[in-house]
Design a protein around this motif. Structure first.
Motif, PDB file in Angstrom:
ATOM      1  N   THR A 150       0.815  -1.203   0.000  1.00  0.00           N
ATOM      2  CA  THR A 150       0.000   0.000   0.000  1.00  0.00           C
ATOM      3  C   THR A 150       0.851   1.256   0.000  1.00  0.00           C
ATOM      4  O   THR A 150       0.325   2.358  -0.109  1.00  0.00           O
ATOM      5  CB  THR A 150      -0.906  -0.001   1.232  1.00  0.00           C
ATOM      6  OG1 THR A 150      -0.155  -0.523   2.324  1.00  0.00           O
ATOM      7  CG2 THR A 150      -2.123  -0.865   1.000  1.00  0.00           C
ATOM      8  N   GLN A 308      -2.067   2.170   6.631  1.00  0.00           N
ATOM      9  CA  GLN A 308      -1.937   1.122   5.624  1.00  0.00           C
ATOM     10  C   GLN A 308      -2.270  -0.263   6.180  1.00  0.00           C
ATOM     11  O   GLN A 308      -2.966  -1.044   5.532  1.00  0.00           O
ATOM     12  CB  GLN A 308      -0.526   1.133   5.033  1.00  0.00           C
ATOM     13  CG  GLN A 308      -0.279   2.354   4.174  1.00  0.00           C
ATOM     14  CD  GLN A 308       1.147   2.426   3.671  1.00  0.00           C
ATOM     15  OE1 GLN A 308       1.792   1.410   3.453  1.00  0.00           O
ATOM     16  NE2 GLN A 308       1.654   3.630   3.491  1.00  0.00           N
ATOM     17  N   ASP A 311      -5.867  -0.906   6.468  1.00  0.00           N
ATOM     18  CA  ASP A 311      -6.442  -1.333   5.191  1.00  0.00           C
ATOM     19  C   ASP A 311      -6.114  -2.801   4.890  1.00  0.00           C
ATOM     20  O   ASP A 311      -6.953  -3.542   4.382  1.00  0.00           O
ATOM     21  CB  ASP A 311      -5.941  -0.438   4.053  1.00  0.00           C
ATOM     22  CG  ASP A 311      -6.429   0.996   4.218  1.00  0.00           C
ATOM     23  OD1 ASP A 311      -7.409   1.182   4.965  1.00  0.00           O
ATOM     24  OD2 ASP A 311      -5.833   1.903   3.625  1.00  0.00           O
ATOM     25  N   HIS A 312      -4.873  -3.229   5.232  1.00  0.00           N
ATOM     26  CA  HIS A 312      -4.493  -4.631   4.990  1.00  0.00           C
ATOM     27  C   HIS A 312      -5.488  -5.580   5.631  1.00  0.00           C
ATOM     28  O   HIS A 312      -6.003  -6.486   4.995  1.00  0.00           O
ATOM     29  CB  HIS A 312      -3.109  -4.931   5.582  1.00  0.00           C
ATOM     30  CG  HIS A 312      -1.982  -4.218   4.917  1.00  0.00           C
ATOM     31  ND1 HIS A 312      -0.721  -4.201   5.442  1.00  0.00           N
ATOM     32  CD2 HIS A 312      -1.928  -3.487   3.786  1.00  0.00           C
ATOM     33  CE1 HIS A 312       0.073  -3.500   4.661  1.00  0.00           C
ATOM     34  NE2 HIS A 312      -0.640  -3.048   3.650  1.00  0.00           N
ATOM     35  N   CYS A 372      -6.779   2.196  -2.300  1.00  0.00           N
ATOM     36  CA  CYS A 372      -6.412   0.773  -2.220  1.00  0.00           C
ATOM     37  C   CYS A 372      -6.857  -0.016  -3.447  1.00  0.00           C
ATOM     38  O   CYS A 372      -7.560  -1.028  -3.326  1.00  0.00           O
ATOM     39  CB  CYS A 372      -6.994   0.107  -0.973  1.00  0.00           C
ATOM     40  SG  CYS A 372      -6.292   0.698   0.543  1.00  0.00           S
ATOM     41  N   ILE A 380      -0.047  -0.212  -5.701  1.00  0.00           N
ATOM     42  CA  ILE A 380      -1.297   0.531  -5.765  1.00  0.00           C
ATOM     43  C   ILE A 380      -1.323   1.372  -7.041  1.00  0.00           C
ATOM     44  O   ILE A 380      -0.288   1.825  -7.522  1.00  0.00           O
ATOM     45  CB  ILE A 380      -1.495   1.445  -4.537  1.00  0.00           C
ATOM     46  CG1 ILE A 380      -0.181   2.151  -4.180  1.00  0.00           C
ATOM     47  CG2 ILE A 380      -2.051   0.678  -3.373  1.00  0.00           C
ATOM     48  CD1 ILE A 380      -0.335   3.152  -3.099  1.00  0.00           C
ATOM     49  N   CYS A 383      -2.171   7.119  -5.354  1.00  0.00           N
ATOM     50  CA  CYS A 383      -2.081   7.491  -3.958  1.00  0.00           C
ATOM     51  C   CYS A 383      -2.079   8.996  -3.930  1.00  0.00           C
ATOM     52  O   CYS A 383      -1.570   9.635  -4.838  1.00  0.00           O
ATOM     53  CB  CYS A 383      -0.775   6.956  -3.383  1.00  0.00           C
ATOM     54  SG  CYS A 383      -0.293   7.699  -1.836  1.00  0.00           S
TER      55      CYS A 383
END
Lengths: 401, 300
Positions: A150, A308, A311-312, A372, A380, A383
């Motif tokens: 990410t 990040q 989000d994972h 994402c 990605i 961003c």
């Protein structure tokens, strides 16, 4: 002599029998057995300041999902190991996560060297790896899809720097930096962007422990740059800025957000730092996921790595729910179906995502670190970056783009 | 679990080679080599570069041995007048130089990105499980051979002369021993063994980078040799396997302690390593298998 005395033969026999049990096949998991997910963040060593908060964010999401009933009735069990910011130690920890705990995914590797060392173990064992490392080489590994990251890679960051130089009207761009893992790729991509706009670039590598940079500044001036990009860290950039001011450098200055920060601005006279632009990868501040994360972990300004890994874990949970199966391969095959399904319901957390998946709706996750969306390489697609400028001793926002 | 045990034993063997290397130079000749990680790195890079250029793995291992010997000779020649603490500091510097060269000479070492895809011998043919077994056998076999040779060396006139140099360099010189030659030979052999360990590590992990060769590994090996018994190859070997076992076991011990945050578990592990070191030196300062000094032959 007692009948119960231990004989050497008996002991050896017992030892062999005990060792033999290791060779027995593992019993298949009963339905409802917990799904194990591993975190491999730096808890000690150079990355030590970041790892603990990262684990906290992941744990918070796991607790939430478990409280809501888990994934198809199966709870998630988190196993956290320390990579010690060292690839040798990181590999030992990853082996334990993969071989003993049988985790389906490993989240949060931070240093690029640790990620590169751990990645082969992951794709060999079909364990999914989510990382926040930035080195370009990582997504070029033969990872067969078992890896996403990410963090914007250096190629993307370099391009943004180059494009911003052109935006400010710069044609002659100079990049000055100590030897870092990203120096070369950064410069190459700045050059690519600037040359595309008809400009020219030059670069210089310096030793980041020197007390003065007079000779380096002379070399910079000889190039007659419109824009100077400072690629160093905070201590050496402080010295360099002072020497640039003494030499009456009149061009624009551009630096990383982590080096020209509030602390640096306060430590130098206002006229030395006035007008410096900074660029940093921006978490999706103000997004719903970001707000949610700050509430969840009680930290007002989580660092980019924490946003990040948040989000994972959300993505990994949703991917397994969509697959209806808990394995690294299931995550690999489904993560893009929950991160970027065309026309999918926009969700910003795993709970809403699980509901949408249960209702057979396609899902498009937008996270705390950004949209994402992943390329096939695992990088990605985009961003946001935060552009700021020092104005009157304060760092003022120019734009987020 | 089996794969994990195989991994730990393989790693124990690689640490064992490093411990044997340190034991020869420190336990045998009394030269403190804090640059062990540097020789480890030289071997790993030598083999990775040579096999990366297309040579088969055995050639890579041979290159690692040669590179180790060359590095060992360079360090001994540049430290002829140094002993004890001064030698230790210079060797520590050597390891840093190796790491910085690996970091900055991109054309040779690929810089901070490291070299990935180092060939793992027969991995495609054997499959992952088969490879793990094969590699354990390979490393253990090499450890056994090196251990037997160094044990033989330890008891030979060469080993006795080294120990005489360790005790008193001048006296050994007066007794007619060519001190410089002995030192050079001992350092070269020791560095070659460390280089071989590096090569074996690189081909096992398939990835090496400058970050792998931080002083941490040197410290682990010093711990291993001190705990096992300085001056005795068997002791060094037991110490090395013991250190790997202990490092890995602390993971499971720390996990059963309730109500700890992961960061506290990580700190607890480091405390356990420190406590173990103190405990070993307090309870058994001579190590598990202390050096055996044979009695002097009686005059008839």
């Amino acid at each position: 002599m007692s009948h119960l005395s231990t004989t050497r033969r008996g002991l050896m026999g017992a030892a062999v029998a005990l060792a033999g049990t290791l060779a027995l096949p593992r019993l298949p998991h009963a339905q409802g057995a917990p799904i194990r997910i591993g975190t491999l963040t730096p808890l000690t060593g150079a990355g030590g300041p970041y790892g603990p908060v990262m684990v906290k964010a992941i744990k918070a999401v796991v607790d939430e999902v478990n409280a809501a009933g888990g994934i198809a009735g199966r709870k998630i069990e988190l196993v956290s190991e320390d990579d010690q910011t060292n690839p040798e130690a990181g590999v030992r920890a990853a082996r334990k996560l993969i071989d003993v705990d049988k985790v389906v995914a490993i989240l949060g590797t931070w240093a690029s060297s640790v990620t590169t060392a751990v990645a082969p173990l992951c794709w060999d064992s079909k364990t999914f790896l989510c990382t926040v490392s930035g080195a370009d080489s990582i997504t070029a590994l033969p990872h067969q899809g078992y890896l996403v990251r990410t963090q914007p890679n250096t190629t993307l960051q370099g391009r943004k720097f180059g494009e911003f130089c052109l935006e400010t009207g710069g044609k002659r761009v100079f990049f000055i930096s100590p030897q870092t893992p990203f120096q070369k790729s950064q410069f190459d991509n700045i050059t690519l962007a600037v040359k595309a706009g008809g400009g020219a670039t030059g670069s210089l590598i310096y030793d980041d422990k020197k007390p003065s940079y007079r000779s380096e500044v002379d070399e910079v001036l000889r190039f007659k740059p419109d824009v100077l990009i400072l690629g160093g860290y905070q201590p050496d950039t402080t010295v360099l800025l002072r020497d640039l001011y003494r030499a009456s450098f009149a061009g624009k200055k551009l630096a990383f957000g982590y080096s020209v920060n509030q602390k640096l601005v306060e430590s130098l006279p206002a006229e030395v730092v006035e007008g410096i632009f900074t660029i940093s990868p921006s978490p999706a501040e103000g997004s719903k996921a970001y707000e949610r994360l700050t509430r969840l972990i009680g930290v007002a300004n989580p660092d980019p790595y924490t946003t990040q890994v948040y989000d994972h874990i959300n993505l990994v949970v949703m991917a397994m729910a969509l697959a209806g199966e808990a394995s690294g391969t299931a995550i690999k095959d489904n993560i893009r179906k929950v991160s970027q399904a065309k026309g999918g319901a926009k969700v910003d957390n795993a709970l809403d995502g699980l509901k949408a998946i249960a209702a057979r709706q396609p899902v498009d996750y937008d996270g705390a670190s950004g949209p994402c969306d992943f390329l096939d390489s695992g990088d990605i697609t985009d961003c946001r970056f935060r552009y700021e400028q020092v104005r009157g001793g304060k760092i003022a926002l120019v734009k987020v783009a | 679990m089996v794969a994990y045990l195989l991994f730990a034993l393989t790693l124990g063997g690689i640490y064992g080679l490093l411990a044997l290397s340190l034991n020869l130079i420190w336990g045998g000749a009394g030269m403190v080599n804090l640059g062990l990680a540097g020789f480890f790195a030289v071997g790993a890079y030598a083999s990775a570069i040579v096999t990366g250029a297309g040579a088969p793995v055995p050639v890579g291992l041979a290159a690692a041995l040669l590179a180790g010997v060359a590095a060992g000779l360079v360090v001994t020649f540049s430290t002829l007048r140094l002993r004890d603490d001064y030698l230790a500091i210079v060797t520590l510097g050597f390891a840093e130089v190796v790491r910085l060269v690996a970091l900055n000479e991109r054309w040779l070492t690929n810089g901070s990105d490291g070299i990935s895809g180092v060939p793992a011998p027969f991995k495609a043919a054997l499959g992952i499980a088969g490879f793990n077994l094969f590699y354990l056998a390979l490393v253990s076999g090499i450890v056994l051979v090196v251990w037997a040779l160094l044990r033989r060396l330890d008891g030979s006139p060469f080993g006795r002369a080294l120990k005489a140099i360790r005790e008193d360099q001048e006296l050994a010189g007066f007794a007619g021993k060519p001190v410089l030659r002995f030192k050079l030979q001992a350092f070269a052999v020791s560095a070659a063994v460390a280089g071989l360990a590096g090569a074996l590590y690189g081909h096992y992990q398939t990835y090496i980078s400058p970050d792998h060769f931080q002083p941490l590994i040197t410290i682990y090996i010093f711990l291993a040799v001190s705990a096992g018994g300085v001056g005795r190859p068997s002791g060094a070997l037991i110490g090395a396997y013991g250190v790997v076992f202990f490092l890995e076991a602390t993971r499971f011990v720390a996990e059963v302690v309730p109500a700890l945050q992961p960061v506290q578990v990580a700190a607890l592990r480091e405390m356990l390593v420190g406590a173990a070191l103190i405990l070993v030196f307090y309870l058994r300062p001579q190590g598990v298998l202390p050096e055996r000094i044979p009695p002097a032959p009686r005059m008839s």
